[in-house]
Design an enzyme around this catalytic site. Structure first.
Site, PDB file in Angstrom:
ATOM      1  N   TYR A 135       0.797  -1.223   0.000  1.00 33.53           N
ATOM      2  CA  TYR A 135       0.000   0.000   0.000  1.00 33.53           C
ATOM      3  C   TYR A 135       0.833   1.278   0.000  1.00 33.53           C
ATOM      4  CZ  TYR A 135      -5.016  -0.665   0.130  1.00 33.53           C
ATOM      5  OH  TYR A 135      -6.324  -0.876  -0.220  1.00 33.53           O
ATOM      6  N   LYS A 202       0.973 -13.883   5.848  1.00 33.33           N
ATOM      7  CA  LYS A 202       1.296 -14.891   4.834  1.00 33.33           C
ATOM      8  C   LYS A 202       2.800 -15.172   4.949  1.00 33.33           C
ATOM      9  CE  LYS A 202       0.094 -17.385   1.272  1.00 33.33           C
ATOM     10  NZ  LYS A 202      -0.688 -18.601   1.429  1.00 33.33           N
ATOM     11  N   ASP A 244      -4.636 -17.105   4.061  1.00 36.59           N
ATOM     12  CA  ASP A 244      -5.642 -17.823   3.262  1.00 36.59           C
ATOM     13  C   ASP A 244      -6.539 -18.674   4.156  1.00 36.59           C
ATOM     14  OD1 ASP A 244      -3.152 -18.966   3.607  1.00 36.59           O
ATOM     15  OD2 ASP A 244      -3.107 -20.035   1.704  1.00 36.59           O
ATOM     16  N   ASP A 268      -7.068  -5.129   4.278  1.00 39.86           N
ATOM     17  CA  ASP A 268      -7.983  -4.535   3.300  1.00 39.86           C
ATOM     18  C   ASP A 268      -8.915  -5.618   2.745  1.00 39.86           C
ATOM     19  OD1 ASP A 268      -9.009  -2.579   1.608  1.00 39.86           O
ATOM     20  OD2 ASP A 268      -7.585  -3.044   0.018  1.00 39.86           O
TER      21      ASP A 268
END
Ligand code: NAP
Length: 377
Positions: A135, A202, A244, A268
């Site tokens: 971002y 992640k 995930d 987000d």
């Protein structure tokens, strides 16, 4: 009568519809809940497309000054072009005011539709780091000299061979950035008497960014025992989930999740996914906090296809306003607004987005929904 000064950026697209439906609710709730002791003075300011048209500048100095002076703002959605064009003013605002925490409560209440069998289990607060990660918008377009320079550098100095026609983005996540975010969020979670904090990452794939985020967030959580023994409920649990898996977990076992600490991009994505559990983006509020300024805004964007049609749901914006009142010590005002919304929705008065999730419910326009909430304060 004391005056509360609030800069307001109505925003683009559906922003004006939502603001028009909400304004009186805020004004009336402040007067009623404080017994005529306080009233709002709005300071209208602009940013993004409107500012560009009027001032040739995406974020005029007057807007920055008003927000700095009042240390807060209420903000509607701002449009950002996809692909080319200017960079996001939403992101710019978070960066210039160093609003490093984005807080998004995902709370189901009776009357809201949900795809879940037991939506009452959904009561999650998402904390999203707001200034780092992809971002930051550090990227170079494929085929440009800048992109070629980076590709050559990576090849010559780091032994990394990339396709020459690659676009390149940089994903910075720092220890200091993660730890100030984690500390703010854990403090807030403790204040709100939450019980489980889940670090989302992640880190199995992006080891030195998201994996490090996990490690640094755990480190921060670990300092609480030493620093504030006794003050912290010893039943608070800190765990972590790979991103995930987290998307599956919030849908299949939402009751196990309470507070999520997320890097910017995961946060987000998860915010919109979790909003779907409680009726959608029309009812998902949010706030951005820094050390000096807080900006309150809905999770959704400007939904340009609905602009000016008076049909979208103003609830997300109104609930963001309720968070603003909590923040300035007017929790009674925030609560009055939330009750008004709940009563309206429970009576089956809803806009198109919620109506389409029920059978036989006719939607009301955005403005009418606002007027009905006003009656129920
Ligand atoms: P969006 O504006 O959030 O809209 C996506 C979909 O969410 C809409 O098509 C609509 O769903 C639903 N929705 C959004 N607002 C709603 C509301 N008030 N009531 C009911 N449903 C609502 O996302 P987008 O289309 O991806 O982005 C549009 C623009 O907004 C882009 O320029 C983007 O950059 C910007 N944006 C701004 C912010 C911000 O200001 N913080 C945040 C996100 C995006 P249905 O089509 O199913 O009815």
């Amino acid at each position: 009568m004391e005056t509360i000064r609030i800069p307001i950026i109505a925003g683009d697209g559906t922003g004006e519809d939502i603001w028009n439906a909400s304004r009186e609710i805020f004004e009336e709730a402040v007067i009623k809940s404080t017994g005529n002791a306080k009233k709002i003075e709005w300071i209208p300011v602009i940013a993004g497309l409107k500012a560009l048209e009027r001032n040739d500048h995406l974020l005029p100095g007057e807007t920055v000054d008003a927000i700095t002076d009042c240390a807060l703002a209420l903000k509607g959605p701002l449009t950002t072009p996809v692909g080319g064009g200017f960079r996001s003013v939403n992101v710019y605002l978070r960066q210039i005011f160093d609003l490093y925490v984005c807080m998004r409560p995902i709370h189901w209440f009776k009357g809201l539709p949900s795809p879940l069998k037991r939506p009452e289990a959904v009561d999650i607060i998402i904390f999203r780091e707001n200034t780092e990660d992809l971002y930051r918008g550090i990227e170079w377009q494929a085929g440009t000299d800048d992109a070629r320079t980076v590709i050559n550098f990576l090849k010559d100095k780091m032994g990394v061979d990339l396709k020459p026609d690659s676009g390149i983005g940089v994903k910075p996540i720092s220890r200091s950035g993660t730890q100030r975010f984690a500390r703010w969020s854990i403090d807030a979670a403790i204040r709100m008497k939450r019980r489980v904090i889940t670090i989302v990452h992640k880190g199995n794939i992006m080891k030195y960014t998201e994996g490090a985020f996990r490690e640094w967030a755990y480190e921060t959580a670990g300092t609480y025992k030493e620093l504030s023994a006794g003050d912290v409920p010893d039943t608070i649990e800190v765990n972590d989930r790979i991103a995930d898996n987290m998307f599956m977990q919030v849908i299949s076992r939402p009751e196990d999740y309470d507070v999520l600490l997320c890097p910017n991009l995961n946060g987000d994505y998860l915010s919109d996914a979790c909003a779907a559990l409680i009726g959608g983006l029309g009812v998902a509020p949010g706030a951005n906090f820094g050390d000096n300024v807080a900006i309150f805004e809905p999770t959704h964007g400007s939904a340009p296809k609905y602009a000016g049609k008076d049909i979208v749901n103003p609830t997300s914006f109104i609930l963001s306003g309720a968070m603003l009142f909590d923040h300035i010590g007017l929790a009674g005002t925030g609560e009055m607004i939330r009750r008004g919304i709940e009563r309206t929705i429970q009576e089956g008065i809803v806009t198109y987005d919620l109506a389409r999730q029920f059978e036989g419910v006719k939607p009301v326009p955005c403005s009418e929904f606002g007027a009905e909430v006003l009656k129920r304060l």
